[in-house]
Design a protein around this motif. Structure first.
Motif, PDB file in Angstrom:
ATOM      1  N   ALA A 209       0.854  -1.190   0.000  1.00  0.00           N
ATOM      2  CA  ALA A 209       0.000   0.000   0.000  1.00  0.00           C
ATOM      3  C   ALA A 209       0.886   1.234   0.000  1.00  0.00           C
ATOM      4  CB  ALA A 209      -0.917  -0.017   1.215  1.00  0.00           C
ATOM      5  N   PHE A 210       1.180   1.720  -1.175  1.00  0.00           N
ATOM      6  CA  PHE A 210       2.125   2.829  -1.283  1.00  0.00           C
ATOM      7  C   PHE A 210       1.562   4.145  -0.760  1.00  0.00           C
ATOM      8  CE2 PHE A 210       4.172   0.170  -4.580  1.00  0.00           C
ATOM      9  CZ  PHE A 210       5.434   0.187  -4.031  1.00  0.00           C
ATOM     10  N   GLU A 211       2.469   4.908  -0.171  1.00  0.00           N
ATOM     11  CA  GLU A 211       2.127   6.275   0.199  1.00  0.00           C
ATOM     12  C   GLU A 211       2.874   7.269  -0.692  1.00  0.00           C
ATOM     13  OE1 GLU A 211       2.765   6.592   4.415  1.00  0.00           O
ATOM     14  OE2 GLU A 211       1.340   4.968   4.801  1.00  0.00           O
ATOM     15  N   ILE A 228      -3.076   1.925 -10.679  1.00  0.00           N
ATOM     16  CA  ILE A 228      -2.291   2.718  -9.740  1.00  0.00           C
ATOM     17  C   ILE A 228      -3.196   3.432  -8.726  1.00  0.00           C
ATOM     18  CG2 ILE A 228      -2.006   5.006 -10.800  1.00  0.00           C
ATOM     19  CD1 ILE A 228       1.083   4.253 -10.617  1.00  0.00           C
ATOM     20  N   PHE A 229      -4.454   3.619  -9.122  1.00  0.00           N
ATOM     21  CA  PHE A 229      -5.373   4.333  -8.224  1.00  0.00           C
ATOM     22  C   PHE A 229      -5.897   3.435  -7.109  1.00  0.00           C
ATOM     23  CE2 PHE A 229      -5.848   6.402 -12.473  1.00  0.00           C
ATOM     24  CZ  PHE A 229      -4.932   7.399 -12.188  1.00  0.00           C
ATOM     25  N   GLU A 230      -5.513   2.132  -7.137  1.00  0.00           N
ATOM     26  CA  GLU A 230      -5.855   1.243  -6.022  1.00  0.00           C
ATOM     27  C   GLU A 230      -5.025   1.587  -4.777  1.00  0.00           C
ATOM     28  OE1 GLU A 230      -7.141  -2.447  -6.848  1.00  0.00           O
ATOM     29  OE2 GLU A 230      -8.029  -1.550  -8.644  1.00  0.00           O
ATOM     30  N   HIS A 231      -3.934   2.284  -4.978  1.00  0.00           N
ATOM     31  CA  HIS A 231      -3.101   2.681  -3.833  1.00  0.00           C
ATOM     32  C   HIS A 231      -3.707   3.942  -3.216  1.00  0.00           C
ATOM     33  CE1 HIS A 231       0.155  -0.140  -4.806  1.00  0.00           C
ATOM     34  NE2 HIS A 231      -0.088   0.159  -6.065  1.00  0.00           N
ATOM     35  N   GLU A 232      -4.819   3.728  -2.512  1.00  0.00           N
ATOM     36  CA  GLU A 232      -5.572   4.910  -2.087  1.00  0.00           C
ATOM     37  C   GLU A 232      -4.879   5.690  -0.964  1.00  0.00           C
ATOM     38  OE1 GLU A 232      -7.287   1.830  -1.440  1.00  0.00           O
ATOM     39  OE2 GLU A 232      -7.401   1.801   0.736  1.00  0.00           O
ATOM     40  N   ASN A 233      -3.768   5.125  -0.424  1.00  0.00           N
ATOM     41  CA  ASN A 233      -3.018   5.868   0.601  1.00  0.00           C
ATOM     42  C   ASN A 233      -1.986   6.821   0.003  1.00  0.00           C
ATOM     43  OD1 ASN A 233      -4.401   4.317   2.399  1.00  0.00           O
ATOM     44  ND2 ASN A 233      -2.685   2.973   2.914  1.00  0.00           N
ATOM     45  N   LEU A 234      -1.876   6.822  -1.314  1.00  0.00           N
ATOM     46  CA  LEU A 234      -0.831   7.649  -1.937  1.00  0.00           C
ATOM     47  C   LEU A 234      -0.943   9.109  -1.516  1.00  0.00           C
ATOM     48  CD1 LEU A 234      -0.461   6.468  -5.655  1.00  0.00           C
ATOM     49  CD2 LEU A 234       1.339   6.565  -3.919  1.00  0.00           C
ATOM     50  N   GLY A 253      -9.133  11.205  -9.217  1.00  0.00           N
ATOM     51  CA  GLY A 253      -9.841  11.865  -8.116  1.00  0.00           C
ATOM     52  C   GLY A 253     -10.089  10.939  -6.937  1.00  0.00           C
ATOM     53  N   MET A 254      -9.903   9.607  -7.146  1.00  0.00           N
ATOM     54  CA  MET A 254     -10.097   8.648  -6.046  1.00  0.00           C
ATOM     55  C   MET A 254      -8.954   8.690  -5.043  1.00  0.00           C
ATOM     56  SD  MET A 254     -11.232   5.394  -8.324  1.00  0.00           S
ATOM     57  CE  MET A 254     -10.827   4.229  -7.014  1.00  0.00           C
ATOM     58  N   LEU A 255      -7.824   9.262  -5.450  1.00  0.00           N
ATOM     59  CA  LEU A 255      -6.665   9.288  -4.544  1.00  0.00           C
ATOM     60  C   LEU A 255      -6.867  10.399  -3.517  1.00  0.00           C
ATOM     61  CD1 LEU A 255      -3.782   8.765  -7.119  1.00  0.00           C
ATOM     62  CD2 LEU A 255      -4.814   7.065  -5.597  1.00  0.00           C
ATOM     63  N   SER A 256      -7.711  10.109  -2.539  1.00  0.00           N
ATOM     64  CA  SER A 256      -8.183  11.191  -1.677  1.00  0.00           C
ATOM     65  C   SER A 256      -7.143  11.675  -0.676  1.00  0.00           C
ATOM     66  CB  SER A 256      -9.447  10.745  -0.935  1.00  0.00           C
ATOM     67  OG  SER A 256      -9.134   9.584  -0.205  1.00  0.00           O
ATOM     68  N   LEU A 258      -3.945  12.272  -1.642  1.00  0.00           N
ATOM     69  CA  LEU A 258      -2.845  12.821  -2.429  1.00  0.00           C
ATOM     70  C   LEU A 258      -2.522  14.258  -2.014  1.00  0.00           C
ATOM     71  CD1 LEU A 258      -1.307  11.406  -4.670  1.00  0.00           C
ATOM     72  CD2 LEU A 258      -2.799  12.511  -6.336  1.00  0.00           C
ATOM     73  N   ASN A 259      -1.241  14.500  -1.735  1.00  0.00           N
ATOM     74  CA  ASN A 259      -0.751  15.856  -1.442  1.00  0.00           C
ATOM     75  C   ASN A 259      -0.111  16.490  -2.659  1.00  0.00           C
ATOM     76  OD1 ASN A 259       0.603  14.938   1.814  1.00  0.00           O
ATOM     77  ND2 ASN A 259      -1.471  15.527   1.228  1.00  0.00           N
ATOM     78  N   ALA A 260       0.686  15.669  -3.371  1.00  0.00           N
ATOM     79  CA  ALA A 260       1.463  16.212  -4.483  1.00  0.00           C
ATOM     80  C   ALA A 260       1.358  15.281  -5.671  1.00  0.00           C
ATOM     81  CB  ALA A 260       2.921  16.385  -4.073  1.00  0.00           C
ATOM     82  N   LEU A 261       1.004  15.832  -6.812  1.00  0.00           N
ATOM     83  CA  LEU A 261       0.863  15.063  -8.050  1.00  0.00           C
ATOM     84  C   LEU A 261       1.647  15.766  -9.138  1.00  0.00           C
ATOM     85  CD1 LEU A 261      -0.523  12.881  -9.806  1.00  0.00           C
ATOM     86  CD2 LEU A 261      -2.447  14.446 -10.085  1.00  0.00           C
ATOM     87  N   ASP A 262       2.623  15.059  -9.708  1.00  0.00           N
ATOM     88  CA  ASP A 262       3.417  15.663 -10.782  1.00  0.00           C
ATOM     89  C   ASP A 262       3.399  14.768 -12.015  1.00  0.00           C
ATOM     90  OD1 ASP A 262       5.108  17.108 -12.365  1.00  0.00           O
ATOM     91  OD2 ASP A 262       6.655  17.380 -10.832  1.00  0.00           O
ATOM     92  N   LEU A 263       2.798  15.276 -13.076  1.00  0.00           N
ATOM     93  CA  LEU A 263       2.702  14.543 -14.346  1.00  0.00           C
ATOM     94  C   LEU A 263       3.434  15.296 -15.453  1.00  0.00           C
ATOM     95  CD1 LEU A 263      -1.141  13.739 -14.133  1.00  0.00           C
ATOM     96  CD2 LEU A 263       0.763  12.279 -13.432  1.00  0.00           C
TER      97      LEU A 263
END
Ligand SMILES: *[C@@H]1O[C@H](CO)[C@@H](O)[C@H](O)[C@H]1NC(C)=O
Ligand SMILES: *[C@@H]1O[C@H](CO)[C@@H](O)[C@H](O)[C@H]1NC(C)=O
Length: 623
Positions: A209-211, A228-234, A253-256, A258-263
């Motif tokens: 369970a990745f963070e 990848i969105f199954e890792h809801e602790n990200l 949007g399921m990654l509730s 998430l603090n930082a997202l870089d694409l």
């Protein structure tokens, strides 16, 4: 830079606590003793890295808990729990094979930091058959020279944090980490990894369970897999600088948490998903340098940093996008955004970058409320506006670029309040009027570009207050009068462009004192009198452009490293020794007949020399 500020702060804090706990450990450790086994292992470890004592361990101290970079527990039985061997320039040649196999016996070890060394090879057995380290929680091998594939990590069943970033690891990432079911933080950034993005989900089950998952700066291809969105602790997901294509899934949007997202820096297409606005924890979102299209949805409710620059986003900026109270950093530069700049602006904004769009309308006066604003870039748009005097309230402004718009006002005197302003770029507008005296209070000003406007008036002697000035670009305006002698006080001046104005008087010889001046362009003015000899003292000078003035007298000799242009000065006498890079054929020499002949001979010599010089100059500037 700013994007990573928060991350940086958390690292600094971590570092602080690490040092603090090291300190606590050291002060208590004097009373602690390791058992015989641990003493033995530590002695062997130390020997394995000799004769060069990379680790700086003082082995004559019998208590390894007092050695530098060794961390011991303070429980009922004292054991070694951490080794912090970062940044010691340890090369592969230093018996690292022995070191890692001895390390496998240190079964109390929880944290191993071996980052920032020069290790190219660690035996495979360390990763797959090091049963002694089944309690290891954190392994940092970042910034080494590791090559080959990501190894099978079956040794480390307790691993929570793994950092392999900044190596040269190659190949795909598949099942190598499938035994590390406790993994929370994985950094594989800045390697040469390829294939599809690993999801760490097999048959619908998460391996871990990745963070934090950092896969940036590799060669991953394909789409962003929805597993990848199954890792809801990200909390951190960084997929930037790869070759990912396809769209950003709505499911993100399921990654509730998430603090930082870089694409950023991929080839993503389609729209920015509106579902991002559901993530209440998200404070940093970057997707710069992709091919995203469509309108920008209102996603900033919780964000503090948004970077969508260098895409093909269109439509208007939503009226509430810049209003969110948490917002500090917004970069929407280089898109196709039209309409007006929203007037509803968050007073917390520090960076507002909207350059290179199709924005029209005015610069909103509400900008004056942004007391934190440090960077404002609105250049290369179609803004048809005055410069609002309220801008003078942005007392933290350091960088102001409003160039290449259709701004038409005078420069408001309130600009003089911007004591931190370093860059003022207003070139290529329709600005007019005189420069307000208050401008000469901008003590921090480094770069001043007012070129290609209709400014008028004289350069005031008080320009000498602007001691930090490096670039002065005033070309193509309607300035007149003489250049004040006091300009020589601007010791850092590197470029002085005054061409295409109505300046007159003589060239101040005090300019010769500007020891960093590289470019002096006084062309297309009404300067008269001699060219002062002092200019040839400026050792840094590379370009001297004096064309189309009324200069006279004998042109002083300049070093051949100076590209000199004097064409269009009827009464200027050029003797040999002065390099003239423009064809001087048009120049008329008003001299006596005999000296005229001498000069013409000299001219032929100079011309052929100059032709060669120009070619080599051109060649060198092309390479
Ligand atoms: C090394 O340890 C010994 C024994 O504790 C001590 O006397 C000596 O000062 C230490 N040397 C250094 C350089 O710290
Ligand atoms: C100033 O503006 C001119 C365009 O008028 C541009 O060519 C030049 O690079 C600018 N200089 C600086 C230092 O910004």
């Amino acid at each position: 830079m700013e994007r990573y500020a928060n991350l940086f702060i958390s690292f600094s804090l971590l570092f602080f606590f690490l040092n603090y706990s090291l300190f606590v450990c050291k002060s208590m450790a004097s009373s602690l003793q390791l058992n015989h086994d641990q003493l033995n292992i530590m002695a062997n470890l130390s020997n394995s890295l000799s004769p060069n004592s990379y680790n700086n361990w003082n082995t004559s101290d019998p208590n390894p808990c007092l050695w530098d970079r060794v961390i011991c527990s303070a429980g009922p039985s004292t054991v070694v729990t951490g080794l912090s061997l970062s940044n010691l320039s340890i090369p592969t040649a230093a018996n690292v094979g022995d070191f890692f196999s001895i390390l496998c016996r240190l079964d109390t070890l929880q944290n191993l930091d071996f980052s920032q060394n020069y290790i190219a090879m660690i035996p495979d057995s360390f990763f797959s058959n090091c049963t002694g380290l089944s309690g290891l929680k954190s392994l940092d091998l970042s910034s080494n020279e590791l090559t080959g594939p990501v190894r099978n990590f079956s040794s480390f069943a307790s691993l929570e944090t793994l950092d392999l970033s900044y190596n040269s690891l190659q190949g795909t990432v598949e099942t190598q980490l499938s035994s590390s079911s406790k993994l929370k933080s994985l950094n594989l950034g800045s390697n040469l990894l390829m294939g599809t993005i690993p999801t760490f989900v097999t048959d619908g089950r998460r391996v871990a369970a990745f963070e934090e998952l950092v896969l940036s700066n590799n060669q991953f291809t394909g789409t962003i897999p929805s597993e990848i969105f199954e890792h809801e602790n990200l909390t951190v997901l960084d997929l930037s600088t790869n070759s990912l294509s396809g769209t950003i899934p709505e499911k993100i949007g399921m990654l509730s948490n998430l603090n930082a997202l870089d694409l950023s820096s991929n080839q993503l297409t389609g729209r920015v998903p509106a579902t991002l606005s559901n993530i209440t924890a998200l404070f940093q979102f970057a997707a710069t340098r992709n091919n995203l299209t469509g309108n920008i949805p209102s996603i900033t409710k919780f964000l503090s940093s948004l970077d969508l620059s260098y895409n093909n986003l269109g439509g208007e900026i939503p009226s509430d996008l810049l209003a969110s109270p948490n917002l500090e950093y917004v970069d929407l530069s280089s898109n196709r955004l039209g309409g007006a700049i929203p007037t509803n602006l968050s007073i917390g904004l520090q960076w507002l970058l909207l350059s290179e769009n199709l924005l029209s309308g005015i610069i909103p006066t509400s900008i004056g409320k942004l007391s934190q604003l440090a960077y404002l870039e609105l250049d290369n748009n179609n803004l048809y506006s005055e410069i609002p005097s309220q801008l003078g309230n942005c007392s933290n402004l350091e960088f102001l670029d409003l160039s290449s718009n259709a701004l038409y006002s005078e420069l408001p005197k309130e600009i003089g309040n911007l004591q931190k302003l370093e860059v003022l770029a207003l070139q290529t507008n329709n600005l007019s009027g005189e420069i307000p005296v208050e401008m000469n209070e901008l003590q921090s000003l480094h770069r001043l570009n007012l070129s290609s406007n209709s400014f008028t008036g004289e350069i005031l002697p008080t320009i000498s207050n602007l001691r930090q000035l490096f670039y002065i670009h005033l070309q193509h305006n309607k300035f007149y009068g003489s250049v004040p002698d006091s300009i020589n006080v601007l010791v850092y001046l590197n470029e002085l462009y005054l061409g295409g104005n109505y300046f007159n008087g003589s060239i101040p010889s005090s300019l010769g004192g500007l020891q960093y001046l590289e470019i002096l362009d006084l062309s297309y003015n009404n300067f008269s009198g001699n060219v002062p000899d002092s200019l040839s003292n400026i050792l840094s000078l590379t370009e001297l452009v004096l064309s189309y003035n009324n200069l006279s007298g004998v042109f002083p000799p300049f070093s051949s490293s100076v590209n000199v242009v004097t064409v269009g000065n009827k009464n200027l006498i050029i003797l040999n020794g002065s390099a003239e890079s423009n064809s001087p054929g048009n120049d008329v020499f008003v001299t006596t007949d005999s000296s005229k002949r001498k000069i013409q001979v000299a001219l032929v010599v100079v011309s052929s020399f100059v032709a060669g010089f120009s070619v080599s100059f051109l060649m060198s500037s092309l390479t």
